[in-house]
Design an enzyme around this catalytic site. Structure first.
Site, PDB file in Angstrom:
ATOM      1  N   TYR A   1       0.826  -1.212   0.000  1.00 55.82           N
ATOM      2  CA  TYR A   1       0.000   0.000   0.000  1.00 55.82           C
ATOM      3  C   TYR A   1       0.861   1.262   0.000  1.00 55.82           C
ATOM      4  O   TYR A   1       0.813   2.073  -0.926  1.00 55.82           O
ATOM      5  CB  TYR A   1      -0.900  -0.045   1.235  1.00 55.82           C
ATOM      6  CG  TYR A   1      -1.718   1.181   1.523  1.00 55.82           C
ATOM      7  CD1 TYR A   1      -1.892   1.608   2.830  1.00 55.82           C
ATOM      8  CD2 TYR A   1      -2.349   1.918   0.508  1.00 55.82           C
ATOM      9  CE1 TYR A   1      -2.663   2.724   3.129  1.00 55.82           C
ATOM     10  CE2 TYR A   1      -3.119   3.027   0.793  1.00 55.82           C
ATOM     11  CZ  TYR A   1      -3.276   3.432   2.118  1.00 55.82           C
ATOM     12  OH  TYR A   1      -4.028   4.554   2.412  1.00 55.82           O
TER      13      TYR A   1
ATOM     14  N   ASN B   1       2.407 -10.439   0.395  1.00 57.16           N
ATOM     15  CA  ASN B   1       1.266  -9.718   0.960  1.00 57.16           C
ATOM     16  C   ASN B   1       0.885  -8.550   0.066  1.00 57.16           C
ATOM     17  O   ASN B   1       0.488  -7.482   0.522  1.00 57.16           O
ATOM     18  CB  ASN B   1       1.634  -9.214   2.375  1.00 57.16           C
ATOM     19  CG  ASN B   1       0.401  -8.665   3.093  1.00 57.16           C
ATOM     20  OD1 ASN B   1      -0.713  -9.113   2.836  1.00 57.16           O
ATOM     21  ND2 ASN B   1       0.593  -7.681   3.940  1.00 57.16           N
TER      22      ASN B   1
ATOM     23  N   PHE C   1      10.269  -0.822   2.983  1.00 54.34           N
ATOM     24  CA  PHE C   1       8.922  -1.087   3.501  1.00 54.34           C
ATOM     25  C   PHE C   1       8.719  -2.565   3.825  1.00 54.34           C
ATOM     26  O   PHE C   1       7.896  -2.912   4.651  1.00 54.34           O
ATOM     27  CB  PHE C   1       7.858  -0.720   2.456  1.00 54.34           C
ATOM     28  CG  PHE C   1       7.769   0.736   2.135  1.00 54.34           C
ATOM     29  CD1 PHE C   1       8.331   1.254   0.973  1.00 54.34           C
ATOM     30  CD2 PHE C   1       7.107   1.595   2.999  1.00 54.34           C
ATOM     31  CE1 PHE C   1       8.225   2.606   0.673  1.00 54.34           C
ATOM     32  CE2 PHE C   1       6.998   2.947   2.697  1.00 54.34           C
ATOM     33  CZ  PHE C   1       7.559   3.450   1.537  1.00 54.34           C
TER      34      PHE C   1
ATOM     35  N   TYR D   1       5.039  -7.314  16.417  1.00 50.91           N
ATOM     36  CA  TYR D   1       5.170  -6.443  15.238  1.00 50.91           C
ATOM     37  C   TYR D   1       5.825  -5.123  15.659  1.00 50.91           C
ATOM     38  O   TYR D   1       6.807  -4.689  15.069  1.00 50.91           O
ATOM     39  CB  TYR D   1       3.808  -6.165  14.608  1.00 50.91           C
ATOM     40  CG  TYR D   1       3.820  -4.915  13.743  1.00 50.91           C
ATOM     41  CD1 TYR D   1       3.305  -3.716  14.230  1.00 50.91           C
ATOM     42  CD2 TYR D   1       4.386  -4.937  12.486  1.00 50.91           C
ATOM     43  CE1 TYR D   1       3.356  -2.570  13.468  1.00 50.91           C
ATOM     44  CE2 TYR D   1       4.437  -3.785  11.714  1.00 50.91           C
ATOM     45  CZ  TYR D   1       3.925  -2.608  12.213  1.00 50.91           C
ATOM     46  OH  TYR D   1       3.984  -1.454  11.462  1.00 50.91           O
TER      47      TYR D   1
ATOM     48  N   ASN E   1      -1.481   7.111  11.179  1.00 52.33           N
ATOM     49  CA  ASN E   1      -2.503   6.263  10.544  1.00 52.33           C
ATOM     50  C   ASN E   1      -2.685   6.583   9.051  1.00 52.33           C
ATOM     51  O   ASN E   1      -3.482   7.454   8.710  1.00 52.33           O
ATOM     52  CB  ASN E   1      -3.814   6.405  11.306  1.00 52.33           C
ATOM     53  CG  ASN E   1      -3.716   5.785  12.689  1.00 52.33           C
ATOM     54  OD1 ASN E   1      -2.927   6.251  13.532  1.00 52.33           O
ATOM     55  ND2 ASN E   1      -4.470   4.724  12.921  1.00 52.33           N
TER      56      ASN E   1
ATOM     57  N   ASN F   1      -8.463  -4.911   9.540  1.00 58.48           N
ATOM     58  CA  ASN F   1      -8.336  -4.564  10.966  1.00 58.48           C
ATOM     59  C   ASN F   1      -8.512  -3.061  11.167  1.00 58.48           C
ATOM     60  O   ASN F   1      -9.018  -2.615  12.177  1.00 58.48           O
ATOM     61  CB  ASN F   1      -6.933  -4.950  11.479  1.00 58.48           C
ATOM     62  CG  ASN F   1      -6.734  -6.454  11.499  1.00 58.48           C
ATOM     63  OD1 ASN F   1      -7.559  -7.163  12.044  1.00 58.48           O
ATOM     64  ND2 ASN F   1      -5.665  -6.932  10.884  1.00 58.48           N
TER      65      ASN F   1
ATOM     66  N   ARG G   1      -7.341   9.482  16.440  1.00 57.85           N
ATOM     67  CA  ARG G   1      -6.071   9.135  15.834  1.00 57.85           C
ATOM     68  C   ARG G   1      -5.648  10.230  14.851  1.00 57.85           C
ATOM     69  O   ARG G   1      -6.471  11.022  14.396  1.00 57.85           O
ATOM     70  CB  ARG G   1      -6.189   7.803  15.042  1.00 57.85           C
ATOM     71  CG  ARG G   1      -6.493   6.591  15.910  1.00 57.85           C
ATOM     72  CD  ARG G   1      -5.334   6.216  16.796  1.00 57.85           C
ATOM     73  NE  ARG G   1      -5.569   4.984  17.547  1.00 57.85           N
ATOM     74  CZ  ARG G   1      -6.203   4.912  18.709  1.00 57.85           C
ATOM     75  NH1 ARG G   1      -6.692   6.047  19.252  1.00 57.85           N
ATOM     76  NH2 ARG G   1      -6.366   3.749  19.334  1.00 57.85           N
TER      77      ARG G   1
ATOM     78  N   GLY H   1      -6.345  -3.366  23.953  1.00 57.48           N
ATOM     79  CA  GLY H   1      -5.064  -2.802  23.502  1.00 57.48           C
ATOM     80  C   GLY H   1      -5.197  -1.411  22.921  1.00 57.48           C
ATOM     81  O   GLY H   1      -4.194  -0.710  22.767  1.00 57.48           O
TER      82      GLY H   1
END
Ligand code: WQD
Length: 336
Positions: free
Chosen positions: A11, A35, A80, A148, A177, A196, A229, A293
């Site tokens: 992305y 991915n 990346f 991660y 974000n 997610n 965010r 979380g």
């Protein structure tokens, strides 16, 4: 000379490859497509003349890296390539440490051996936890909340220690974000499975793939109770990578962590309303319990990015959602 973009079919990588091309760089993408879709590479090549070079390969294979550096005179790199699903990393920590740290070590080693000395690393703002008040500064990094996040934290340390004793210089971009898509509508975010993250989930509701958004809690200590965010347009983010390479070219020795955000926080409910404006119809949602979380609020301090990179964002939340919707409505099933 050329700029290597590892994970450039992903992305943020694909959008950055286009921004680098538009800034006049010769771009080489390496991606193992584990991915990411080959169609994303095709979309990048359709937006670039002459087309960017694509090498299908895995950074864990030293033969792949040596061949790319030898054949393309790589003098700078944007890195990346990584696994990036927080929940998956909890279930499969060894795979995350093997892949994310192994690829970073292999890349840095190849750069030192072949002489490419400017590296921009795709890091994350996940290691900041819940700030007491106000924007998060680069000094606030406290560790990580998941394997991660630890791979990003540890990779920053690996690059910092390497930069201290070699000619390698690095900028460690800590994203908040990323959302949105290239304005052409031909490049965008295409998460595998149920998203997610909030905005791709909202967009899949808008396009009819999912029935309604679940708002994870509206009882936080925030203006409207829902989580806040710092959402940043992926094209602003891509341009920050170009600015970081330019800053390294002017001289930015060592390894420099820089937060990349707008400096403005938006709540979940505000994002849903902005999406409704972009889509032109209401987005169905239901308030449910908090997600384990999650923190209430976080947004980036942006003065270090402005000072060191001479860069700031220029696209607002409505533009983010308009561009994301153009991609999603033109590609209801992503790159399928
Ligand atoms: C945003 C807000 C949720 C989904 C994650 C990763 C982080 C980074 C960015 C890689 C929160 C709420 C979400 C939904 C919701 N990725 N939400 N319903 O958690 O801030 O950060 O992506 O570097 O590593 O942790 O992003 O989009 O998941 O959540 O209400 O279906 O939306 O509670 O307030 P997050 P997010």
């Amino acid at each position: 000379m050329a700029t290597l973009v590892t994970g450039g079919a992903g992305y943020i990588g694909s959008h950055t490859a286009v921004a680098l091309h538009e800034a006049g760089r010769d771009v080489v993408i390496v991606d193992n497509l584990a991915n990411a879709s080959r169609r994303a590479v095709e979309a990048v090549r359709a937006l670039t003349t002459p087309e960017v070079v694509f090498v299908e390969g895995d950074l864990l294979d030293p033969v792949v890296l040596d061949r790319v550096f030898a054949e393309h005179e790589i003098d700078e790199v944007v890195h990346f390539a990584a696994h990036k699903a927080v929940g998956e990393s909890v279930a499969h920590p060894l795979e995350y440490y093997r892949n994310n740290l192994g690829s970073t070590i292999g890349l840095a080693d190849a750069m030192v051996r072949h002489g490419g000395n400017r590296l921009v690393f795709s890091s994350a703002g996940t290691g900041y936890g819940q700030p007491e008040t106000g924007p998060v500064t680069e000094a606030a990094a406290t560790g990580a909340e998941s394997p991660y996040g630890w791979t990003k934290y540890m990779a920053e340390q690996i690059l910092t220690d390497t930069a201290a004793v070699t000619d390698l210089d690095a900028v460690l971009l800590r994203y908040f974000n990323p959302v949105g898509a290239h304005p052409s509508g031909t490049l965008g975010e295409d998460p595998h499975g149920i998203p997610n993250n909030l905005v791709p989930f909202v967009m899949q509701v808008a396009v009819g793939r999912l029935d309604r958004v679940r708002v994870f809690g509206a009882d936080y200590d925030t203006p409207d109770g829902s989580g806040v965010r710092d959402y940043i347009h992926v094209m602003d983010l891509a341009e920050a990578h170009v600015a970081a390479l330019d800053a390294l070219g002017r001289g930015l020795p060592g390894a420099t962590p820089i937060n990349i955000g707008t400096g403005v926080g938006h709540s979940v409910l505000e994002v849903i309303e902005a999406a409704a404006r972009a889509v032109g119809s209401p987005i169905p949602y239901e308030v449910v319990g908090r997600r384990p979380g999650d923190i209430a609020m976080t947004w980036a301090a942006t003065d270090r990015a402005e000072e060191l990179l001479g860069w700031r964002t220029s696209r607002d939340l409505d533009e983010m959602l308009r561009d994301h919707w153009r991609w999603q409505s033109s590609n209801p099933d992503g790159y399928a």
